[in-house]
Design a protein around this motif. Structure first.
Motif, PDB file in Angstrom:
ATOM      1  N   CYS A  69      -5.429   4.026   4.925  1.00  0.00           N
ATOM      2  CA  CYS A  69      -4.532   3.479   5.947  1.00  0.00           C
ATOM      3  C   CYS A  69      -3.582   4.562   6.435  1.00  0.00           C
ATOM      4  O   CYS A  69      -3.434   5.599   5.808  1.00  0.00           O
ATOM      5  CB  CYS A  69      -3.757   2.297   5.389  1.00  0.00           C
ATOM      6  N   THR A  70      -2.978   4.263   7.557  1.00  0.00           N
ATOM      7  CA  THR A  70      -2.062   5.241   8.163  1.00  0.00           C
ATOM      8  C   THR A  70      -0.629   4.889   7.765  1.00  0.00           C
ATOM      9  O   THR A  70      -0.220   3.735   7.899  1.00  0.00           O
ATOM     10  CB  THR A  70      -2.200   5.207   9.687  1.00  0.00           C
ATOM     11  N   LEU A 109       0.800  -1.227   0.000  1.00  0.00           N
ATOM     12  CA  LEU A 109       0.000   0.000   0.000  1.00  0.00           C
ATOM     13  C   LEU A 109       0.831   1.275   0.000  1.00  0.00           C
ATOM     14  O   LEU A 109       0.538   2.213  -0.736  1.00  0.00           O
ATOM     15  CB  LEU A 109      -0.946   0.003   1.201  1.00  0.00           C
ATOM     16  N   PHE A 110       1.862   1.293   0.813  1.00  0.00           N
ATOM     17  CA  PHE A 110       2.655   2.517   0.883  1.00  0.00           C
ATOM     18  C   PHE A 110       3.334   2.780  -0.456  1.00  0.00           C
ATOM     19  O   PHE A 110       3.393   3.924  -0.924  1.00  0.00           O
ATOM     20  CB  PHE A 110       3.697   2.428   1.999  1.00  0.00           C
ATOM     21  N   TYR A 163      -3.579  -0.292   8.726  1.00  0.00           N
ATOM     22  CA  TYR A 163      -5.003  -0.008   8.896  1.00  0.00           C
ATOM     23  C   TYR A 163      -5.291   0.014  10.385  1.00  0.00           C
ATOM     24  O   TYR A 163      -5.086  -0.992  11.070  1.00  0.00           O
ATOM     25  CB  TYR A 163      -5.859  -1.088   8.244  1.00  0.00           C
ATOM     26  N   LYS A 165       3.798  -4.668   6.946  1.00  0.00           N
ATOM     27  CA  LYS A 165       3.164  -3.895   5.872  1.00  0.00           C
ATOM     28  C   LYS A 165       1.688  -4.239   5.790  1.00  0.00           C
ATOM     29  O   LYS A 165       1.305  -5.394   5.924  1.00  0.00           O
ATOM     30  CB  LYS A 165       3.823  -4.230   4.535  1.00  0.00           C
ATOM     31  N   ASP A 166       0.896  -3.230   5.590  1.00  0.00           N
ATOM     32  CA  ASP A 166      -0.540  -3.371   5.301  1.00  0.00           C
ATOM     33  C   ASP A 166      -1.276  -4.214   6.349  1.00  0.00           C
ATOM     34  O   ASP A 166      -2.186  -4.957   6.037  1.00  0.00           O
ATOM     35  CB  ASP A 166      -0.750  -3.999   3.914  1.00  0.00           C
ATOM     36  N   ALA A 180       5.416   1.989   5.363  1.00  0.00           N
ATOM     37  CA  ALA A 180       4.429   0.927   5.270  1.00  0.00           C
ATOM     38  C   ALA A 180       3.093   1.538   5.663  1.00  0.00           C
ATOM     39  O   ALA A 180       3.059   2.615   6.251  1.00  0.00           O
ATOM     40  CB  ALA A 180       4.782  -0.216   6.202  1.00  0.00           C
ATOM     41  N   CYS A 181       2.041   0.850   5.312  1.00  0.00           N
ATOM     42  CA  CYS A 181       0.718   1.365   5.645  1.00  0.00           C
ATOM     43  C   CYS A 181       0.096   0.464   6.704  1.00  0.00           C
ATOM     44  O   CYS A 181       0.271  -0.756   6.656  1.00  0.00           O
ATOM     45  CB  CYS A 181      -0.138   1.390   4.385  1.00  0.00           C
TER      46      CYS A 181
END
Lengths: 202, 847
Positions: B196-197, A152-153, B214, B137-138, B211-212
Motif C-alpha cells: 500500500c501507499t 497498516l501504517f 491501496y 486508513k487502509d 495511514a496506508c
C-alpha cells in the motif's frame, strides 16, 4: 531471571573459538541488518530519522559491566531469542497483510537476517551453556506482544521497530562478545592466582 | 334580530378557526427523531415527520445542509410525497473527507408552500485522539481517482506537512480544515508499488504519522478463449493486469456465473466441468475485486475447439534399416473416436523432418526412408482433423537406432596422368556407409575386353587407386565398398583412351568470387546422366576434386575447403555419358588474387642515402617477365642541412622579434632602470646662477701625454638611450644626440681586478678611451659646478674602480687631479645650458 541457574561459574570454561565465531556471526548479522533496514526504508520511503520512539519491544535488563559473564550471556541470549520471535512474527504479518507475492532483494535480505539470527542464537546458546546458564526465554513468548497493530501504517512502523530492535541487539551482542575474552582472561588469572595461593598454603 | 347575527358571527368564527387550524398545523410540520450515522465517508440521516404533517396534502420538501467543521459544504432537498408522510425518511451523502477527520453536521427543515420550519441539526463529531492520526486508513482507491486524506492533530502539536511518496507536489494540495485538522487532496495516478501507499503527516519537530492507502486497478480482463481438452470440461484462458491490490483483495474469477471461485490472480486460466456438445454457447467469465467487476464472454462450440493432450507412452515397435513403426496411447478415451492428424517430428542429427499421419483415434505411425545405422529422435503431436483449433503439445521424445545396411554406391571419378589412371572416390559419409567400411574393391577391364577383369582390394582408409595401364585404350573401372552387411552397388566409370588426335577444347579464364568459382556452360545433348566438374591446381601434382551436376543444370558454384588464394586452378566440365565422360569446357583462374595486379605504384620507405636501382617485374603463375628498372639517388644530407639552416634562421628571427617586442613594451621601465633621466646641468658662477659651457673636446691635453683610460664622471640622471653592460663590463653606455657617456654602475661593481695597463696615445680633442673605436665621433659634454663639481656629481663614482677592469686592458687613472677646458666665447660666469653631462678626468700615467 528467576529461572536461571545460580550455580557459580567461571568464564575460563568458555571456548575462545566459540566466542570468536559468535562475534564474527554477530558482525555479519549487523551488516546484514543495516542492509535490511536500508532496503525497508527505501521500500517504505522512510527517512533514516523516522522516529518510532516508543518503549523497547525486547524486555531484558540491559547488559551491565557489573554482571557476571554468565548473566551477561543470559541477557544477550534472551534478548536475541525475543528478537527472533518478533522477527518471525513481523515476517508473517507482513506477508499476510502487506505481501504482494513478489520476492525481491528485500524479501531475500529479510530471510537472510532471520537465518543469521538463528545461527547466532545457536552460538550464544552454546556459550551460555558452557558458562553454566540455562536457556530460558524470559519473558516467555506468550508474554511478548507479538500481535502487532492492525492498522497498516502502524504495522509498517512496528516492523521497522523490530528490525531496529534486531539491529540494536546485534550491536549489543558484538560489544558483549568482544568483552568476553578479557573477562575470561581475568577470571582465568584470578583462578590461577587462587589456586597458587592455596597450593602455597599447603 | 340578534339570533341570526349571532349565528352568522359564530359560523364565521368557526370557519376562520378551521382555516387557521390547518394552516398552523402545516406550519408546525417538520422533522423529528433525527438520527445521524455514518461510516467511512458517508453520512446517513433518518428522520420522521411530526404529527402535524399529516395535514399536508401536497409534496413536502425537506431542505438539508451539511456542515463540515461548521462550514457549509452541501445543500440538498428531499421531496416527500403526501402518501409518504408519516413514514421514516432517510438521506445519505458521501463526504470528501473521512468522517473521523472533522465534525459533520446536518441541518434539516421542512418547506411547504411558502412556509418553512425551524432548522433542526444533528452532528457527528470528528475523532479526537491523544496522538496525531491520518484518515482514512487502509482504504482502497482506484488509480485515476482523487482522494482527500486528513491529519488530525492533538492540541499543542504543530503541523509540518502531508505527503505521499513518489507523488509530486503538483498532484497534491494541502488545506487547513480547522485549527488541528489538515487535508491533503491528491490525484491518485500511481498504483501502489509495494502493498500500500503511505500517506504521511509530519509534525514539527520530526515525528511521522500516517495511514496506508491501496491504490490499484479494477479487473481488466481481455482475450478470453475457451476450449475443451478432455471433452468433459471447459477450459478458459484470459489476460489481466496486476490490480496492485493486496492478497486479501486480489481479483477473483468466476466461470459461467458460478459462485465458486474458479481462479485468483495471477492465475489466468480455469476449468469447469460441463457437458460438451455440438452447440454454440457463451462462456462467461466474471472478474471482480473491491474496485470493480468485469464480465467477458467467448462464444464457441467446444467440439470445434478440442485442444488435445499429447500422446502418452510413445513406443518404437519395430526397428528396421530404413523404417520403424511407433505407437502411443491416449489418456482421453474420447480421442479414440475422433478423426485425428498426427505429426511425427524426426530429429536427425539436428535436422528436423516432419511426417503427417491421419486416422480415427490414430495411435500409431510408420516412418519410412530412414537412414540405416542411424540414430533418430522423434516426438508426436496431434489435433482433430476437422475444425482445426490447436495442436497438442509435443509428446515426450523417444530415441531409436535403425539397423545397418550395405553402403550406398560410391561417388567415383578418374584422373589420367601420363600412363597412369587414378581412380578416386569420395569417402562415404556416416549416413552413406551404413556401418563400418571394411574395404573397397576395384575391378577394371579394357573396354575392348570386358570378359577379362582385374580385381584388387583397397584398405578402408584409402580412397584412390593408381593403375599403370595402357592409356591409349579405354578402360572400365568399377568400385564397391563393403561393410558387415555386404557390398554396395558398384560404381562404374569409363576411362577414355588418350587419343592425341582427339577433340581439344580451348581454355578460357575464370575469375573467382567470394572464395569460389561460379561456373556455367552450354547444355550438351551427350550429357545423358548430367555433368561432372572437376578442378585441380594448374601447376604441380594434385588430387582432383569433383562435383556431379544433374542433367538439367548447366551451372555450378564450385567451392572447396582446399582452395588457396593466389593459386591458379584448372576447372574442367565433362558430360556424363553412358560411356566415357566427354570434356566440354576448360577454365583457368584464381579464386582470389594474392597481390593487387592493378597496382602501378609502390613506395619504398626508410631508405638510406645512396644510389638505388628499382626493378619492377610482372609475376604470373608460370614465372616472371617484363622487368623494367630505374636508378634513383638519395641524398638526404643536403636536404637536412638546408632544412636545419632554415630552422636556425627562423629561430633567430623569432628571438630577435621577441626581444624587440619586449623592449618596446617595457621601454619606459628599462629606461628608468638602466638610464635614468639626466637633469640639465646648472653651472653657477659665484654670485650668479647658470651654467657655463665647457667643450670637452677642447680639453687641453698634450698629445705626447700617454694617458690611460680616462675615467668618466657623470651626474646621475636618466639616460636617453642606455643598456647595461655585461657582468664584467660594469658600464652604462648611452648614446646621446650629441655624444655618449660612460657611467660605471655601482651595482655591478666587481671585485677589484687589476688589468695590465696599455698605453694608447690620446687623440687630439678626444678622450683617450678604449671605447673610441666603437664611438669614433663621440663628443663629451662636460658638466661641472664651480668649486665642488666632482663631489656634487657622482661622488661615489670617484671611488669606483670599475675602469680598472676595462676589457681592453686599460689602466684607469687613480685620481683626477686637473683638467683643462677651453672656454667658449660666452661669458664664463654666465650659466651654461648642458644637454648631457659627463666629466672626463684624465690621469697621469706617472701616478
Amino acid at each position: 531471571m528467576a529461572a536461571r541457574r545460580t550455580r557459580g561459574m567461571t568464564g575460563s570454561d568458555l571456548s575462545r573459538a566459540t566466542v570468536a565465531r559468535a562475534t564474527a556471526i554477530a558482525e555479519l548479522l549487523r551488516y546484514e541488518c543495516s542492509i535490511l533496514l536500508e532496503l525497508y526504508r527505501k521500500k517504505e520511503s522512510f527517512t533514516a530519522d523516522v522516529t518510532v520512539t516508543e518503549s523497547r519491544l525486547v524486555s531484558v535488563p540491559p547488559p551491565s559491566s557489573q554482571l557476571e559473564t554468565r548473566d551477561k550471556l543470559w541477557c544477550l541470549h534472551s534478548a536475541l531469542l525475543q528478537c527472533r520471535s518478533f522477527l518471525e512474527r513481523a515476517i508473517a504479518k507482513e506477508e499476510e497483510q502487506l505481501g504482494g507475492g513478489k520476492k525481491g532483494d528485500y524479501e531475500t535480505q529479510r530471510k537472510m537476517v532471520k537465518e543469521r539470527l538463528t545461527i547466532l542464537l545457536i552460538n550464544t546458546g552454546e556459550l551460555l551453556k558452557t558458562a553454566g546458564g540455562v536457556m530460558v526465554l524470559t519473558p516467555s513468548s506468550e508474554g511478548l506482544e507479538l500481535d502487532g497493530p492492525t492498522i497498516l501504517f502502524e504495522l509498517k512502523l512496528w516492523i521497522y521497530r523490530i528490525f531496529e530492535e534486531v539491529d540494536y541487539w546485534t550491536k549489543t551482542a558484538i560489544t558483549t562478545l568482544q568483552a568476553l575474552p578479557s573477562v575470561i582472561a581475568k577470571e582465568r588469572a584470578r583462578t590461577t592466582r587462587v589456586r597458587s595461593m592455596r597450593s602455597a598454603r599447603r | 334580530m340578534m339570533i341570526p347575527w349571532l349565528l352568522l358571527v359564530s359560523l364565521f368564527g368557526k370557519s376562520t378557526q378551521d382555516g387557521n387550524g390547518q394552516e398552523s398545523g402545516v406550519l408546525h410540520c417538520g422533522a423529528q427523531n433525527l438520527k445521524l450515522t455514518g461510516s467511512d465517508q458517508m453520512i446517513l440521516l433518518t428522520w420522521e415527520d411530526t404529527p402535524s404533517c399529516s395535514a399536508v396534502q401536497d409534496v413536502l420538501i425537506y431542505e438539508l445542509e451539511v456542515l463540515i467543521a461548521d462550514k457549509k459544504e452541501h445543500y440538498d432537498e428531499v421531496a416527500v410525497a403526501p402518501d409518504q408522510i408519516g413514514s421514516t425518511h432517510s438521506w445519505n451523502w458521501t463526504s470528501y473527507l473521512a468522517l473521523e477527520c472533522a465534525s459533520h453536521s446536518v441541518r434539516l427543515r421542512s418547506r411547504y408552500k411558502n412556509h418553512t420550519s425551524q432548522w433542526k441539526q444533528e452532528t457527528r463529531p470528528g475523532h479526537e485522539t491523544s496522538k496525531a492520526q491520518v484518515y482514512p486508513k487502509d482504504k482502497l482507491f482506484q488509480v485515476g481517482s482523487t482522494a482527500t486524506f486528513c491529519c488530525v492533530l492533538p492540541a499543542g502539536e504543530v503541523f509540518g506537512k502531508m505527503s505521499l511518496p513518489e507523488y509530486s507536489s503538483a498532484d497534491m494540495n494541502t488545506t487547513r480544515i480547522s485549527n488541528q485538522t489538515y487535508a491533503l487532496t491528491v490525484h491518485l495516478n500511481q498504483a501502489s508499488k509495494y502493498s500500500c501507499t503511505d500517506v504521511k503527516c509530519e509534525l514539527i519537530p520530526d515525528v511521522v504519522y500516517g495511514a496506508c492507502a491501496y491504490i490499484g486497478y479494477p479487473p481488466n480482463v481481455m482475450d478470453l478463449q475457451c476450449e475443451t481438452r478432455d471433452l468433459q470440461s471447459v477450459d478458459c484462458y484470459w489476460t489481466d493486469k496486476d490490480s496492485s491490490l493486496p492478497s486479501k483483495n486480489i481479483t477473483e474469477y468466476h466461470l459461467l456465473g458460478s459462485p465458486k471461485i474458479c481462479a485468483k490472480w495471477p492465475e489466468t486460466r480455469c476449468s469447469q466441468e460441463v457437458r460438451v456438445d455440438a452447440r454454440v454457447r457463451n462462456w462467461t467469465l466474471t472478474a471482480s475485486n473491491p474496485l470493480g467487476e468485469v464480465k467477458l464472454s467467448d462464444t464457441a462450440d467446444l467440439t470445434e475447439r478440442v485442444h488435445m493432450f499429447p500422446p502418452e507412452g510413445v513406443t518404437v515397435l519395430s526397428v528396421n534399416a530404413r523404417n520403424v513403426s511407433l505407437d502411443w496411447k491416449w489418456t482421453v478415451q474420447q480421442y479414440y473416436n475422433l478423426s485425428l492428424i498426427c505429426q511425427v517430428n524426426i530429429i536427425n542429427h539436428g535436422e528436423n523432418t516432419i511426417s503427417e499421419h491421419f486416422g480415427v483415434g490414430l495411435n500409431f505411425a510408420v516412418l519410412n526412408d530412414l537412414i540405416p545405422n542411424w540414430t533418430y529422435n522423434v516426438g508426436i503431436r496431434c489435433r482433430t482433423a476437422q475444425h482445426f483449433w490447436k495442436w497438442s503439445s509435443w509428446s515426450t521424445n523417444v530415441n531409436f537406432h535403425t539397423k545397418g545396411d550395405v553402403p550406398d554406391a560410391l561417388d567415383v571419378w578418374m584422373q589420367v596422368m601420363d600412363n597412369q589412371i587414378i581412380t578416386i572416390w569420395k569417402m562415404p559419409l556416416a549416413n552413406q556407409s551404413h556401418g563400418h567400411i571394411e574395404d573397397y574393391e576395384v575391378t577394371w577391364t579394357k573396354t575392348t575386353q570386358r570378359e577379362r577383369q582385374n580385381r584388387t582390394k583397397v584398405a578402408p582408409n584409402n580412397y584412390s587407386l593408381v593403375l599403370s595401364l595402357d592409356t591409349t585404350v579405354g578402360h572400365i573401372v568399377t568400385v564397391t565398398a563393403r561393410n558387415i552387411n555386404g557390398s554396395s552397388s558398384p560404381s562404374t566409370i569409363t576411362i577414355p583412351s588418350s587419343n592425341p588426335d582427339g577433340t581439344k577444347v580451348n581454355t578460357s579464364s575464370i575469375i573467382g568470387s567470394n572464395g569460389s568459382f561460379n561456373l556455367s556452360w552450354s547444355a550438351s545433348p551427350t550429357a545423358s546422366c548430367g555433368y561432372i566438374v572437376d578442378w585441380c591446381p594448374t601447376l604441380g601434382n594434385c588430387t582432383v576434386e569433383w562435383l556431379k551436376v544433374p542433367p538439367n543444370q548447366t551451372n555450378a558454384s564450385i567451392f572447396s575447403k582446399n582452395f588457396k588464394d593466389g593459386l591458379r586452378y584448372t576447372l574442367s566440365v565433362y558430360a556424363c555419358t553412358r560411356g566415357a565422360p566427354v570434356l566440354l569446357q576448360r577454365r583457368e583462374g584464381y579464386v582470389r588474387e594474392k597481390n593487387n595486379p592493378e597496382a602501378t605504384s609502390l613506395t619504398a620507405r626508410n631508405l638510406k642515402n645512396g644510389s638505388y636501382i628499382f626493378t619492377v617485374k610482372a609475376r604470373t603463375a608460370v614465372g616472371e617477365c617484363g622487368a623494367t628498372s630505374i636508378t634513383a639517388t638519395l641524398n638526404l644530407l643536403t636536404d637536412n642541412l638546408i632544412g636545419t639552416v632554415f630552422i636556425f634562421l627562423a629561430a633567430v628571427f623569432g628571438l630577435l622579434s621577441l626581444i624587440t617586442i619586449v623592449c618596446y613594451r617595457h621601454w619606459t621601465c628599462i629606461k628608468e632602470t638602466v638610464y635614468p633621466p639626466i637633469p640639465k646641468p646648472v653651472l653657477t658662477s659665484t654670485g650668479e646662477h647658470g651654467c657655463r659651457h665647457f667643450q670637452v673636446d677642447q680639453c687641453h691635453y698634450s698629445e705626447a701625454d700617454i694617458t690611460d683610460v680616462p675615467e668618466l664622471y657623470c651626474r646621475a640622471g636618466a639616460p636617453i638611450n642606455g643598456f647595461v653592460s655585461q657582468e664584467n663590463m660594469p658600464f652604462v653606455f648611452s648614446q646621446t644626440p650629441k655624444g655618449y657617456y660612460n657611467q660605471p654602475l655601482k651595482k655591478f661593481t666587481p671585485p677589484p681586478l687589476t688589468l695590465p695597463s696599455t698605453a694608447i696615445p690620446s687623440q687630439p680633442g678626444l678622450p683617450s678611451s678604449p671605447f673610441r673605436r666603437e664611438f669614433p665621433n663621440a663628443s663629451y659634454n662636460l658638466i661641472m659646478q664651480p668649486g665642488n663639481q666632482q663631489s656634487n656629481f657622482c661622488p661615489e663614482l670617484q671611488e669606483a674602480t670599475s675602469l680598472e677592469r676595462s676589457s681592453d686592458g686599460y689602466q684607469p687613472h687613480d685620481h683626477t687631479e686637473t683638467f683643462t677646458t677651453n672656454q667658449t666665447e660666452e661669458d664664463p660666469d654666465s650659466p651654461m645650458s648642458c644637454v648631457s653631462t659627463y666629466i672626463l678626468l684624465p690621469q697621469s700615467s706617472s701616478r
